[in-house]
Motif scaffolding. Structure first.
Motif, PDB file in Angstrom:
ATOM      1  N   LYS A 243      -1.453   8.071  19.719  1.00 56.45           N
ATOM      2  CA  LYS A 243      -1.886   6.930  20.542  1.00 56.45           C
ATOM      3  C   LYS A 243      -0.803   6.512  21.527  1.00 56.45           C
ATOM      4  O   LYS A 243      -1.096   6.113  22.652  1.00 56.45           O
ATOM      5  CB  LYS A 243      -2.265   5.762  19.630  1.00 56.45           C
ATOM      6  CG  LYS A 243      -3.543   6.018  18.826  1.00 56.45           C
ATOM      7  CD  LYS A 243      -3.894   4.813  17.962  1.00 56.45           C
ATOM      8  CE  LYS A 243      -5.197   5.065  17.199  1.00 56.45           C
ATOM      9  NZ  LYS A 243      -5.557   3.912  16.329  1.00 56.45           N
ATOM     10  N   ARG A 244       0.447   6.603  21.056  1.00 58.93           N
ATOM     11  CA  ARG A 244       1.545   6.232  21.972  1.00 58.93           C
ATOM     12  C   ARG A 244       1.610   7.175  23.165  1.00 58.93           C
ATOM     13  O   ARG A 244       1.761   6.749  24.311  1.00 58.93           O
ATOM     14  CB  ARG A 244       2.875   6.265  21.213  1.00 58.93           C
ATOM     15  CG  ARG A 244       4.061   5.719  22.026  1.00 58.93           C
ATOM     16  CD  ARG A 244       5.368   5.998  21.326  1.00 58.93           C
ATOM     17  NE  ARG A 244       5.628   7.431  21.306  1.00 58.93           N
ATOM     18  CZ  ARG A 244       6.111   8.116  22.365  1.00 58.93           C
ATOM     19  NH1 ARG A 244       6.338   7.497  23.511  1.00 58.93           N
ATOM     20  NH2 ARG A 244       6.309   9.410  22.273  1.00 58.93           N
ATOM     21  N   VAL A 245       1.455   8.458  22.888  1.00 60.99           N
ATOM     22  CA  VAL A 245       1.475   9.444  23.971  1.00 60.99           C
ATOM     23  C   VAL A 245       0.293   9.241  24.899  1.00 60.99           C
ATOM     24  O   VAL A 245       0.420   9.339  26.133  1.00 60.99           O
ATOM     25  CB  VAL A 245       1.465  10.875  23.374  1.00 60.99           C
ATOM     26  CG1 VAL A 245       1.314  11.909  24.467  1.00 60.99           C
ATOM     27  CG2 VAL A 245       2.745  11.127  22.594  1.00 60.99           C
ATOM     28  N   GLU A 246      -0.895   8.926  24.322  1.00 59.15           N
ATOM     29  CA  GLU A 246      -2.082   8.696  25.151  1.00 59.15           C
ATOM     30  C   GLU A 246      -1.899   7.482  26.053  1.00 59.15           C
ATOM     31  O   GLU A 246      -2.221   7.507  27.245  1.00 59.15           O
ATOM     32  CB  GLU A 246      -3.296   8.516  24.247  1.00 59.15           C
ATOM     33  CG  GLU A 246      -4.594   8.295  25.004  1.00 59.15           C
ATOM     34  CD  GLU A 246      -5.773   8.082  24.076  1.00 59.15           C
ATOM     35  OE1 GLU A 246      -6.908   7.974  24.572  1.00 59.15           O
ATOM     36  OE2 GLU A 246      -5.555   8.027  22.853  1.00 59.15           O
ATOM     37  N   ALA A 247      -1.349   6.392  25.477  1.00 63.40           N
ATOM     38  CA  ALA A 247      -1.120   5.179  26.267  1.00 63.40           C
ATOM     39  C   ALA A 247      -0.091   5.418  27.363  1.00 63.40           C
ATOM     40  O   ALA A 247      -0.231   4.933  28.498  1.00 63.40           O
ATOM     41  CB  ALA A 247      -0.652   4.048  25.343  1.00 63.40           C
ATOM     42  N   GLN A 248       0.928   6.174  27.040  1.00 59.14           N
ATOM     43  CA  GLN A 248       1.948   6.483  28.037  1.00 59.14           C
ATOM     44  C   GLN A 248       1.354   7.295  29.186  1.00 59.14           C
ATOM     45  O   GLN A 248       1.676   7.089  30.367  1.00 59.14           O
ATOM     46  CB  GLN A 248       3.090   7.271  27.377  1.00 59.14           C
ATOM     47  CG  GLN A 248       4.261   7.580  28.311  1.00 59.14           C
ATOM     48  CD  GLN A 248       4.961   6.325  28.798  1.00 59.14           C
ATOM     49  OE1 GLN A 248       5.178   5.388  28.021  1.00 59.14           O
ATOM     50  NE2 GLN A 248       5.296   6.279  30.087  1.00 59.14           N
ATOM     51  N   GLY A 249       0.433   8.200  28.855  1.00 59.27           N
ATOM     52  CA  GLY A 249      -0.220   9.006  29.884  1.00 59.27           C
ATOM     53  C   GLY A 249      -1.077   8.151  30.805  1.00 59.27           C
ATOM     54  O   GLY A 249      -1.069   8.347  32.032  1.00 59.27           O
ATOM     55  N   ILE A 250      -1.839   7.187  30.201  1.00 61.14           N
ATOM     56  CA  ILE A 250      -2.662   6.296  31.021  1.00 61.14           C
ATOM     57  C   ILE A 250      -1.797   5.437  31.928  1.00 61.14           C
ATOM     58  O   ILE A 250      -2.098   5.243  33.117  1.00 61.14           O
ATOM     59  CB  ILE A 250      -3.547   5.424  30.114  1.00 61.14           C
ATOM     60  CG1 ILE A 250      -4.561   6.309  29.365  1.00 61.14           C
ATOM     61  CG2 ILE A 250      -4.271   4.349  30.920  1.00 61.14           C
ATOM     62  CD1 ILE A 250      -5.362   5.563  28.327  1.00 61.14           C
ATOM     63  N   ALA A 251      -0.715   4.932  31.355  1.00 65.99           N
ATOM     64  CA  ALA A 251       0.186   4.097  32.162  1.00 65.99           C
ATOM     65  C   ALA A 251       0.793   4.893  33.316  1.00 65.99           C
ATOM     66  O   ALA A 251       0.891   4.402  34.456  1.00 65.99           O
ATOM     67  CB  ALA A 251       1.294   3.518  31.273  1.00 65.99           C
TER      68      ALA A 251
END
Length: 301
Positions: A243-251
């Protein structure tokens, strides 16, 4: 030997019958021949001994055991010799707590004290054989009942002597193979001194006191629960990392889009959307308003 003695008796009876004045004296000759036949037959059977496969014969003359042995097949011996047959194939002796499973009827398992003072019950099977060349010594020193005089008591004693070096839990779990190897070596040496060859020693089962068995089972269950919890935590950590990697990608995407889009870029994207609407089979009329957003009329065919 029996036929020889019987033949001699018949021969003597025929000789006495011939001297008598009875009507049976005429049969004395035939009876005498029968006595001679019995003596010859008895002599032949006493001289020839058959030894079956997997056996050896031990000779004794008037109680004195001879050092040489008879092997399988037909053997010619002194008719006065007494031949005892011994099995030299692999034999087994089982001591078990289960009724009628072992050589002794009933509970014949070995009960031994461990290093921590607890009593364990051991089921055991001994695989062994008689060394052919040592068969005369076994008959001379022990007799034919060597299984009860050597195999059984020696095995039980060695088990008890070596069990005191281990705790009950170790015998039940981590040190079982080590214990089996230790008693094998100890019993093998003692068997060898008595003309027996130990082929294999099988520890079939080790039973612990109820309270010890319960505590071991609880410990194993606790270890399994700990491993399960560790797996769950590891899985949650992996999900959190995803989830952290996914959120970082969206950001990162939003940052790139906000910094890279211009009015001309937006106008170009709008034209591409309008072009797609015009060529779409689901729309026929596009009315452009004063604004920058087109209005689609009659969207159904």
């Amino acid at each position: 030997m029996f036929l020889i003695v019987l033949g001699i008796i018949v021969f003597a009876a025929a000789f006495s019958l011939k001297k008598s004045n009875t009507p049976f004296a005429q049969f004395a000759g035939g009876i005498r021949i029968l006595g001679i036949v019995l003596v010859l037959l008895g002599f032949f059977t006493a001289c020839v001994k058959q030894i079956n496969a997997g056996e050896v014969g031990v000779k004794s003359l008037f109680g004195k055991v001879q050092n040489d042995v008879l092997y399988s097949g037909l053997n010619v011996v002194n008719p006065l010799m007494e031949v005892s047959k011994m099995d030299v194939r692999t034999q087994n002796y089982t001591m078990s707590a289960v009724h009628n499973e072992g050589d002794q009827v009933g509970d014949d398992a070995i009960r031994a004290l461990t290093a921590d003072g607890l009593e364990v019950v051991i089921d055991l099977t001994v695989l062994y054989r008689v060394l052919s060349t040592e068969a005369p010594n076994i008959v001379r020193e022990t007799g034919l009942d060597y299984k009860e005089k050597i195999v059984r008591p020696l095995t039980r004693t060695k088990i008890r002597d070596n069990a005191v070096y281990y705790s009950a839990v170790d015998l039940y779990s981590t040190k079982r193979d080590e214990f089996q190897a230790r008693i094998y070596k100890s019993i093998e040496e003692s068997f060898k001194q008595r003309g027996l060859v130990l082929e294999q020693l099988l520890v079939r089962n080790i039973s612990l006191p109820a309270m010890v068995k319960t505590s071991i089972e609880e410990k194993i269950k606790a270890e399994q629960d700990a491993q399960k919890m560790e797996f769950v935590l590891q899985k949650e950590k992996q999900e959190a990392e995803r989830k952290r990697v996914e959120a970082q990608g969206i950001a990162d995407y939003q940052r790139i889009m906000s910094s890279g889009l211009t009015d001309k870029q937006l106008q170009y994207e709008q034209i591409q959307v309008m072009k797609g609407l015009v060529t779409s089979p689901n729309s026929k009329v596009i009315v452009m308003g004063n604004g920058k957003t087109p209005v689609i009329l009659n969207g159904d065919k």
